[in-house]
Design a protein around this motif. Structure first.
Motif, PDB file in Angstrom:
ATOM      1  N   GLU A   1       0.659   9.681  -4.146  1.00 51.12           N
ATOM      2  CA  GLU A   1       0.805   8.798  -2.988  1.00 51.12           C
ATOM      3  C   GLU A   1       2.187   8.146  -2.952  1.00 51.12           C
ATOM      4  O   GLU A   1       2.783   7.993  -1.889  1.00 51.12           O
TER       5      GLU A   1
ATOM      6  N   ILE B   1      -6.410  10.692   2.419  1.00 51.50           N
ATOM      7  CA  ILE B   1      -7.784  10.832   1.906  1.00 51.50           C
ATOM      8  C   ILE B   1      -8.527   9.501   1.968  1.00 51.50           C
ATOM      9  O   ILE B   1      -9.720   9.448   2.263  1.00 51.50           O
ATOM     10  N   ASP B   2      -7.798   8.409   1.706  1.00 56.36           N
ATOM     11  CA  ASP B   2      -8.424   7.091   1.748  1.00 56.36           C
ATOM     12  C   ASP B   2      -8.283   6.432   3.125  1.00 56.36           C
ATOM     13  O   ASP B   2      -8.565   5.235   3.272  1.00 56.36           O
ATOM     14  N   GLY B   3      -7.814   7.208   4.084  1.00 62.06           N
ATOM     15  CA  GLY B   3      -7.665   6.662   5.438  1.00 62.06           C
ATOM     16  C   GLY B   3      -6.467   5.743   5.592  1.00 62.06           C
ATOM     17  O   GLY B   3      -6.384   4.984   6.559  1.00 62.06           O
ATOM     18  N   ILE B   4      -5.534   5.790   4.613  1.00 62.34           N
ATOM     19  CA  ILE B   4      -4.361   4.916   4.736  1.00 62.34           C
ATOM     20  C   ILE B   4      -3.214   5.709   5.366  1.00 62.34           C
ATOM     21  O   ILE B   4      -2.538   6.496   4.710  1.00 62.34           O
TER      22      ILE B   4
ATOM     23  N   SER C   1      -2.034   7.348   2.052  1.00 69.96           N
ATOM     24  CA  SER C   1      -3.052   8.145   1.377  1.00 69.96           C
ATOM     25  C   SER C   1      -4.095   8.597   2.402  1.00 69.96           C
ATOM     26  O   SER C   1      -5.100   7.909   2.615  1.00 69.96           O
TER      27      SER C   1
ATOM     28  N   GLY D   1       0.833  -1.203   0.000  1.00 68.92           N
ATOM     29  CA  GLY D   1       0.000   0.000   0.000  1.00 68.92           C
ATOM     30  C   GLY D   1       0.859   1.241   0.000  1.00 68.92           C
ATOM     31  O   GLY D   1       2.091   1.170   0.084  1.00 68.92           O
TER      32      GLY D   1
END
Ligand SMILES: [Zn+2]
Length: 202
Positions: free
Chosen positions: A152, A118-121, A116, A113
């Protein structure tokens, strides 16, 4: 009225879970399954289960393997690869892309991964701490950040570079003459080799 038999719908719904497969294609795959022999279908079902039962993370580099440690890490342990250089990639598929160049002889670390927000990562959700643990008692000289040149990918490379700076290991980034947003997997060997050869110090 949808006259599709319920088991076909159920199977379609599973196919539709795969990336890039819409419901229409999923249904086509489900219908196609009807043309297989029962032996083939059983082997298919077993292949699915095998993936989950026998594939796990390599305890050293975190790639997927069905061995106790992956082939690349075990080659490194017997001196067939250079353990002092670690190439950090997003996915196990990226390892194959770099291996195809036949020019890289170090080892890898798979993040599974990219950061990110925004994507909660968050950084904790990818395998960064595994990299830090690995570096604790290692003779690593260089870390090559080979995440994709996306927002990212760059942010993750920068985050890790900052984190590792105090340790004093040389950190480099692939020289992306690659198209921006280009994906390692889809990059030809020559371009990737050049990106590796001309890597920049971060
Ligand atoms: Zn490994």
């Amino acid at each position: 009225m949808d006259n599709t038999a319920l088991p076909l719908i159920r199977l379609s719904e599973y196919f539709a879970k795969y990336p890039g497969i819409g419901m229409k294609t999923a249904k086509r795959l489900a219908y196609q399954t009807m043309s297989f022999d029962i032996d083939e279908v059983e082997a298919f079902a077993k292949a699915l289960i095998d993936v989950k039962e026998s594939v796990h993370f390599c305890p050293i580099c975190q790639t997927f393997t069905d061995l106790s440690i992956c082939k690349i890490c075990s080659d490194a342990e017997i001196g067939k690869r250079d353990m002092s250089t670690i190439c950090v990639v997003e996915t196990p598929k990226d390892i194959n892309a770099i291996e195809r160049t036949s020019e890289y002889h170090g080892v890898y670390q798979v993040l599974h991964g990219l950061i990110s927000p925004i994507d909660g990562i968050t950084p904790e959700k990818i395998k960064i701490k595994e990299l830090l643990t690995r570096l604790k008692d290692s003779d690593t000289i260089e870390i090559i950040m080979a995440t994709n040149p996306t927002v990212e990918g760059d942010a993750t490379a920068l985050y890790i570079a900052k984190l590792l700076k105090p340790i004093g290991i040389k950190i480099t980034r692939l020289a992306f003459g690659l198209p921006v947003g280009g994906i390692l997997e889809q990059t030809d060997e020559v371009t990737l080799f050049k990106a590796l050869e001309n890597r920049n110090v971060m």
